[in-house]
Design a protein around this motif. Structure first.
Motif, PDB file in Angstrom:
ATOM      1  N   GLY A 293       0.795  -1.223   0.000  1.00 10.99           N
ATOM      2  CA  GLY A 293       0.000   0.000   0.000  1.00 10.99           C
ATOM      3  C   GLY A 293       0.824   1.267   0.000  1.00 10.99           C
ATOM      4  N   THR A 294       2.139   1.168  -0.282  1.00  9.22           N
ATOM      5  CA  THR A 294       3.003   2.345  -0.245  1.00  9.22           C
ATOM      6  C   THR A 294       2.843   3.148  -1.537  1.00  9.22           C
ATOM      7  N   ALA A 295       2.455   4.397  -1.414  1.00  9.07           N
ATOM      8  CA  ALA A 295       2.241   5.221  -2.610  1.00  9.07           C
ATOM      9  C   ALA A 295       3.404   6.158  -2.875  1.00  9.07           C
ATOM     10  N   ARG A 296       4.110   6.533  -1.811  1.00 13.76           N
ATOM     11  CA  ARG A 296       5.260   7.429  -1.965  1.00 13.76           C
ATOM     12  C   ARG A 296       6.462   6.789  -1.291  1.00 13.76           C
ATOM     13  N   VAL A 297       7.618   6.913  -1.932  1.00  9.42           N
ATOM     14  CA  VAL A 297       8.784   6.156  -1.480  1.00  9.42           C
ATOM     15  C   VAL A 297       9.903   7.120  -1.089  1.00  9.42           C
ATOM     16  N   PRO A 298      10.444   6.949   0.130  1.00  5.59           N
ATOM     17  CA  PRO A 298      11.573   7.795   0.528  1.00  5.59           C
ATOM     18  C   PRO A 298      12.863   7.293  -0.120  1.00  5.59           C
ATOM     19  N   VAL A 299      13.476   8.124  -0.941  1.00  5.46           N
ATOM     20  CA  VAL A 299      14.679   7.703  -1.669  1.00  5.46           C
ATOM     21  C   VAL A 299      15.792   8.724  -1.493  1.00  5.46           C
ATOM     22  N   ARG A 300      16.985   8.267  -1.779  1.00  3.58           N
ATOM     23  CA  ARG A 300      18.140   9.160  -1.794  1.00  3.58           C
ATOM     24  C   ARG A 300      18.040  10.106  -2.978  1.00  3.58           C
TER      25      ARG A 300
END
Ligand code: AMP
Ligand code: MG
Length: 404
Positions: free
Chosen positions: A166-173
């Protein structure tokens, strides 16, 4: 490490890696844009996946204690996918489909190929056991567990996994911002006619492709004339805009090798004669605090040194923690007659010879020839001080593996 002796490839790589620090910070991107990005945080599973017990097949759900061989069970309900089922009525079966939630009380599903349906109900021609054909809630991901670790690069399967939780936004570098500077008075861009003495700028495009494949942002792409002032000015601009400056050419010891000269006088420089073939001097240093990787000028040497030295460095800067490269041990289908003091990365590919996978080498390994690399699918390593005869076991890395 500077000097005229040949530095082993591993030593040069570890020296450069020791100076690589992962980019700080993070941003969140929509899941659909996350391919190739690097996770900035550990991601925990917020809820069980799948969220409920569900059927692995199309068939009939029942309670095992209601099963009697050859006795029809009346079908009391139907659960299409996407519906919340009511509890099963004891003594009955429930028509169910792959992915449908298991009705409360049911503990087995019989596939429809093992069931005969008549007006009286469904007769099951199979053994029925507790849990049969049921995919358990949480069997893929269990709430609270680590789903994906910080530093993981997102591939298509990671995108799907994140969607399943259910993850819609992903924390990325952040993406690594790279400036590409080609050097040489002889260079002109494809699309114009060559004048005497000129050649097309090849490295620019090889590097653009490699940087796209490694998920970097190219923020500046310029061709530098063999001139000290211009080199200094462009390096200054590149250093202010980019996290990493990659140059090609101009790092030899000739008087037209201004990248080396400018880094030496106004920046910081370690210059190696690496014991690598193909490969000329490789420079690593910094200009106004921004790291500079100075690749050789010859097109095949650019490709090889980028893959061998540049990629591990870039992966570390990107914060990637799952970077590793495994070679394959395969018999050579070629020979190298005279042992070299340099480790050679031979443009090669796998071929089947007499029903055996072997590594074939392109016949001409000149460092100026890119046709060899287009023929090839990877690089075979010929260690220092080693001659090769056909059948010798060597290490082969596919280009895909090296891009890892
Ligand atoms: P350098 O190290 O600058 O002396 O370059 C070594 C060799 O690579 C020379 O033959 C150059 O002409 C060639 N070279 C340098 N840069 C490029 C480039 N961007 N595209 C094609 N050939 C290049
Ligand atoms: Mg040059």
């Amino acid at each position: 490490m500077a000097g005229q002796h040949l530095t082993p490839v591993e030593d040069a790589v570890s020296h450069i890696l020791a100076q690589a620090t992962a980019l700080a910070g993070s941003e969140t991107v929509p899941l659909a844009d996350s391919l190739g990005r690097v996770l900035a945080e550990d991601l925990l599973v917020p809820a069980d996946v799948p969220p409920a017990d569900n059927s692995a097949v199309d068939g009939y759900a029942l309670r095992t204690e209601d099963f009697v061989a050859n006795q029809p069970l009346p079908v009391s309900a139907r659960v299409p996918a996407g519906q919340a089922p009511a509890a099963i009525k004891p003594g009955t079966a429930v028509r169910i489909f792959t992915g449908s939630e298991i009705p409360e009380g049911a503990n087995a599903v019989v596939m429809q190929e093992r069931a005969d349906v008549s007006d009286a109900g469904v007769v099951i021609r199979a053994d029925v056991s507790d849990g049969q054909n049921i995919r358990r809630r949480g069997q893929d991901l269990t709430r609270g567990d680590l789903a994906l670790a910080r530093g993981t690069r997102i591939r298509p399967q990671e995108m799907g996994l994140l969607a399943s939780m259910g993850t819609a936004r992903v924390p990325v570098r952040p993406r690594l911002k790279v400036a590409v500077l080609s050097t040489g008075d002889e260079l002109v861009e494809p699309g114009v006619a060559l004048k005497p003495g000129q050649i097309y700028n090849t490295n620019r495009f090889t590097l653009l492709g490699l940087l796209a494949e490694t998920g970097c942002d190219v923020v500046l792409c310029e061709t530098l004339r063999d001139n000290r002032e211009a080199t200094q000015a462009t390096l200054k601009r590149a250093a202010s805009e980019a996290d990493l400056v990659i140059t090609s050419g101009g790092v030899s010891v000739g008087e037209e090798d201004h990248v080396r000269a400018v880094l030496e006088s106004s920046g910081e420089l370690s210059l190696w004669r690496m014991a690598i073939k193909p490969g000329k001097p490789l420079a690593f240093g910094s200009f106004e605090g921004t790291p500079v990787l100075g690749l050789p000028g010859n097109p095949a040497a650019v490709l090889v040194t980028f893959l061998v030295v540049g990629i591990p460095y870039i992966r570390k800067r990107q914060g990637v923690t799952d970077y590793r490269v495994y070679g394959e041990q395969l018999p050579a289908a070629f020979s190298v007659d005279s042992a070299s003091v340099r480790k050679e990365f031979v443009r090669a590919r796998k071929e089947i010879h007499d029903q055996q996978v072997m590594v074939a080498a392109y016949p001409n390994q000149s460092s100026g020839m890119l046709s060899s690399a287009c023929w090839a699918d990877g690089l075979a390593v010929v260690p220092e001080h080693t001659a090769i005869i056909p059948g010798d076991i060597i290490t082969y890395y596919s280009f895909a593996e090296l891009l890892g």
